[in-house]
Design an enzyme around this catalytic site. Sequence first.
Site, mmCIF file in Angstrom:
data_model
loop_
_atom_site.group_PDB
_atom_site.id
_atom_site.type_symbol
_atom_site.label_atom_id
_atom_site.label_comp_id
_atom_site.label_asym_id
_atom_site.label_seq_id
_atom_site.Cartn_x
_atom_site.Cartn_y
_atom_site.Cartn_z
ATOM 1 N N SER A 9 -0.472 1.145 1.224
ATOM 2 C CA SER A 9 -1.155 0.776 2.468
ATOM 3 C C SER A 9 -2.133 -0.362 2.203
ATOM 4 O O SER A 9 -2.347 -0.770 1.064
ATOM 5 C CB SER A 9 -1.916 1.988 3.032
ATOM 6 N N SER A 28 -5.412 -0.425 2.650
ATOM 7 C CA SER A 28 -6.818 -0.016 2.597
ATOM 8 C C SER A 28 -7.617 -0.713 1.502
ATOM 9 O O SER A 28 -8.846 -0.731 1.544
ATOM 10 C CB SER A 28 -6.928 1.503 2.408
ATOM 11 N N LYS A 33 -9.066 4.155 -4.280
ATOM 12 C CA LYS A 33 -10.222 3.575 -3.587
ATOM 13 C C LYS A 33 -11.187 3.049 -4.656
ATOM 14 O O LYS A 33 -11.016 3.264 -5.846
ATOM 15 C CB LYS A 33 -10.951 4.619 -2.735
ATOM 16 N N SER A 80 -9.618 1.813 6.400
ATOM 17 C CA SER A 80 -9.558 2.703 5.247
ATOM 18 C C SER A 80 -10.086 4.084 5.608
ATOM 19 O O SER A 80 -11.216 4.218 6.080
ATOM 20 C CB SER A 80 -10.386 2.123 4.079
#
Length: 321
Positions: free
Chosen positions: A126, A128, A183, A286
């Site tokens: 993705s 994010s 992350k 996100s």
Amino acid sequence: MGLLTAALYACLIVYLGGWYLGEWHGNFSLLLFVLTLVTLVYWLAERLHFRPARERAAASVETHHAVRRNDLARQGIAEVDGNIDEAKQRLLMQPWWLDWTAGLFPVICIVFLLRSFLFEPFKIPSGSMVPTLLVGDLILVNKYHYGVRLPVINKKIVANEDPKRGDVMVFRYPKDTRIDYIKRVVGVPGDQVAYLNKRLFINGQPVPTESLGEYYDEDSRRYSQHFSETFGGNEHRVLTNKDAAPFIVGADDFPYRDQCSYTAEGVTCKVPAGHYFVMGDNRDNSQDSRYWGFVPDENIVGKAFWIWMNLGNLGRIGGFK
């Protein structure tokens, strides 16, 4: 044994097919562990039983052939029809079900050990982490940087470095540990992290930020505000959407939620012991600790550090901050 092996392969195909079609979440670590154990059993059976049995059968054929030659020689027959070399080769040949089990054990075992204790590949699914990581980036994760952990159960047995602010970390999603997330670590245990009006504050101090103009994301086909942030001793890039509201919508109920306060300006959290606060670099695209809470230490997988391939852009290969 051939039927048993065929049944095991059928189960594997069904499992992988359902995983690929999204019928269930696969656990690749568990799958590798099971494959390693199963092929180990076949490998041991081959070394301790099946191969010795084939060698005894080949030796028996050679012995009987030698006896027959001697008997014929005593009768004055010097030339004997037949060549037992082909028969011996057939007897010594490994059957297909051992080729595809015991024969694969060394390879599967090496992959399992490398992936469990050294480096593990991941694909970015993705946006994010844009602009640091793009959709389709294939990255490597250092599995021992944050300590050596037992595969499958992910229990730390040897401590090493602790996650630091600014690290790009892969971890098991706290809401569903079958799924891996990636992350950036923003807050470590004891930190007060605030994201207010799209500005990041750590322990009451604003993170140094510099505007870099606009960033065009080819996947989403839109422009975002582009900034550099500096904390944890490293500079990295982040994106924000000027049209997105600063407040958090739809935050879940999660452990230690009482350590967070949500206002119209954003969110402020005190990071509890043994946990980490993480955010995506694409701040308004996100789902991260602002929504589902803190990452426990036992969920950590490793530190992302290298892009080893992007089939759509080979220039992406290399390290990242």
